[in-house]
Design a protein around this motif. Structure first.
Motif, PDB file in Angstrom:
ATOM      1  N   LEU A 121      -3.362  13.723  -0.417  1.00 22.25           N
ATOM      2  CA  LEU A 121      -2.829  12.240  -1.592  1.00 22.25           C
ATOM      3  C   LEU A 121      -4.838  11.507  -0.208  1.00 22.25           C
ATOM      4  O   LEU A 121      -5.710  10.747  -1.115  1.00 22.25           O
ATOM      5  N   SER A 122      -4.729  11.470   0.730  1.00 19.81           N
ATOM      6  CA  SER A 122      -5.355  10.850   1.766  1.00 19.81           C
ATOM      7  C   SER A 122      -6.827  11.181   1.460  1.00 19.81           C
ATOM      8  O   SER A 122      -8.056  11.215   1.980  1.00 19.81           O
ATOM      9  N   LEU A 123      -7.218  12.901   1.519  1.00 17.23           N
ATOM     10  CA  LEU A 123      -7.750  13.796   1.388  1.00 17.23           C
ATOM     11  C   LEU A 123      -8.849  13.790  -0.353  1.00 17.23           C
ATOM     12  O   LEU A 123     -10.044  13.985   0.114  1.00 17.23           O
ATOM     13  N   LEU A 124      -8.027  13.984  -1.383  1.00 15.52           N
ATOM     14  CA  LEU A 124      -8.309  13.708  -2.445  1.00 15.52           C
ATOM     15  C   LEU A 124      -8.906  11.710  -3.079  1.00 15.52           C
ATOM     16  O   LEU A 124      -9.826  12.149  -3.466  1.00 15.52           O
ATOM     17  N   SER A 125      -8.549  11.352  -2.165  1.00 17.11           N
ATOM     18  CA  SER A 125      -8.887  10.035  -1.524  1.00 17.11           C
ATOM     19  C   SER A 125     -10.274   9.341  -0.555  1.00 17.11           C
ATOM     20  O   SER A 125     -10.393   8.084  -1.586  1.00 17.11           O
ATOM     21  N   PHE A 126     -10.602  10.140  -0.577  1.00 15.61           N
ATOM     22  CA  PHE A 126     -11.810  10.307   0.723  1.00 15.61           C
ATOM     23  C   PHE A 126     -13.004  10.513   0.007  1.00 15.61           C
ATOM     24  O   PHE A 126     -13.297  10.676  -1.131  1.00 15.61           O
ATOM     25  N   PRO A 127     -13.921   9.224  -0.153  1.00 13.84           N
ATOM     26  CA  PRO A 127     -14.761   8.561  -1.034  1.00 13.84           C
ATOM     27  C   PRO A 127     -15.854   9.283  -0.192  1.00 13.84           C
ATOM     28  O   PRO A 127     -16.975   9.041  -1.071  1.00 13.84           O
TER      29      PRO A 127
END
Length: 437
Positions: free
Chosen positions: A99-105
């Motif tokens: 989830l953190s990877l996918l939300s990284f901008p």
């Protein structure tokens, strides 16, 4: 049974000495410092017993668990849900789970998918022989892409290795990824460990068991020279006296070996001298409040000259906020000559920049530790550069943390190599030519 001298009372030296004593040898440890433990030793930080340099345990550290069980302290192992993040462009971004990877901008979707796949597959690989000839940069760019390397890795590598950042082995960085990436409760939750009471608990148990088995520990005793006759060990001169020995195990940093063992053949001395090392200045801060909820905060910011913050109290509860701020650099860098005050002021300024709610009176205590030889520089095919552990001098074995390659420095590898050398003492007394380590 033989008379064995172990030079160095860090975790590797202690593990070697303990195993040698267990095997029935008469063992002396020679240590220049005033306490055992090396980088794992504690000190009194305003009433808090804490490591000089931070340590954590991963679930793959089986050698540590086995030794703790043997010493009767297996019940002292503790596990904590931990997290990692990136500080970039003025914000903290969670990292380390899907989830953190996918939300990284700051990465494209393709870059995110590529890096996620590369990191996942790395945790599942049994070995890294196929990438041994690659640099870390080549491997990361091939797998995740140049944009990922430039965004997530380039600044960190430059601050860790300075001008040597493009010389680092792919196997070395991949092994680090695997070790930490495999220490998880689930795909969404990292879980790291610590020993109740800190690494001093393990150091004390090792020393106590060693002494109980008849071992001798000589602190504040500098090893000056390994003595030989006809290419065979006779003992060690240390602290102005001679310690007779049949076998010697040296665990000091390889850059010091040539002076310690002048009777080594010149081509062997050249091999030890060629192993490059980076030093570290580690600022330790005690604060009234937490900086972030993360154990490890990677920092990618052109105005901040450190690769990250380690908020140790987010792993091991100690009552205060404890933050390690490492400055890696070769000892010839001008900044190495900074005063402790300069390092503390800059490090605390960085913390206030990252978390503006931290005020000046939140700083409770500080100290600074320095190691001239802290981080081996492991290039591709680094194993081929290392001399064998068994030297041409009968009875003399030499290794330090660079021999853990492709593993990085760590207590588990120190234990494994120390025990291995202790068990190799009988063989080291028979050989006339080097045996491979």
């Amino acid at each position: 049974m033989s008379n064995v001298i172990v030079i160095g009372a860090g975790p590797m030296g202690l593990a070697a000495a303990h195993r040698a004593a267990t095997e029935g040898h008469e063992v002396h440890i020679i240590e220049a410092d005033d306490r055992p433990g090396g980088m794992a030793a504690h000190f009194d930080f305003g009433g808090l017993s804490i490591e000089r340099f931070y340590h954590f345990v991963c679930k793959s550290d089986t050698a540590t668990f086995a030794l703790m069980d043997e010493l009767g302290i297996g019940d002292k192992m503790r596990w904590t849900p931990t997290s990692m993040a990136y500080y970039m462009k003025g914000k903290i971004h969670p990292w380390g789970d899907p989830l953190s990877l996918l939300s990284f901008p700051h990465l494209s979707l393709i870059s995110k998918l590529r890096t996620g796949l590369q990191m996942f597959l790395t945790t599942k690989r049994k070995n890294f022989a196929s990438i041994e000839s690659l640099t870390a940069r080549q491997w990361l760019e091939q797998g995740s892409g140049k944009a990922v390397y430039d965004t997530l890795w380039k600044r960190l590598m430059e601050l860790k290795f300075y001008g040597l950042s493009d010389d680092i082995s792919a196997s070395w960085i991949a092994t680090r990824v695997k070790r930490v990436g495999s220490s998880r409760r689930s795909i969404f939750q990292e879980e790291l460990g610590y020993i109740d009471g800190g690494t001093q608990t393990l150091v004390d148990a090792l020393v106590g068991a060693f002494v109980k088995k008849g071992g001798n520990l000589h602190l504040s005793t500098l090893a000056e020279r390994v003595e030989t006759v006809d290419q065979r060990v006779t003992g060690v001169t240390a602290g102005g006296r001679f310690f007779a020995a049949d076998a010697v195990i040296s665990t000091i940093p390889t850059p010091l070996v040539s002076n310690l063992v002048p009777d080594l053949p010149p081509e062997w001395q050249e091999k030890y001298d060629a192993i490059r090392n980076i030093g570290v200045v580690c600022v330790l801060l005690k604060l009234k409040r937490s900086v972030t909820p993360n154990f490890w905060l990677n920092i990618v910011d052109p105005d901040i000259e450190i690769p990250g913050l380690i908020e140790f109290s987010n792993l091991r509860p100690v009552g205060d906020t404890i933050v390690y701020v490492p400055y890696y650099m070769p000892a010839m860098q001008p900044k190495w000559k900074w005063t402790n005050k300069q390092f503390v002021e800059q490090a605390f300024g960085y913390i206030q920049h990252i978390n503006p709610t931290i005020e000046n009176d939140d700083l409770v205590d500080t100290t600074v530790g320095r190691l001239r030889y802290a981080q081996p520089v492991c290039e591709p095919n680094f194993r081929n550069k290392l001399p064998p552990i068994q030297t041409p001098i009968v009875g003399l074995q030499i290794a330090d943390t660079c021999y853990y390659y492709p593993e990085d420095r760590g207590v588990a590898e120190s234990i494994r190599y120390g025990q291995m050398m202790a068990l190799s003492v009988p063989e080291s007394l028979k050989v006339a030519t080097p045996i491979s380590g």
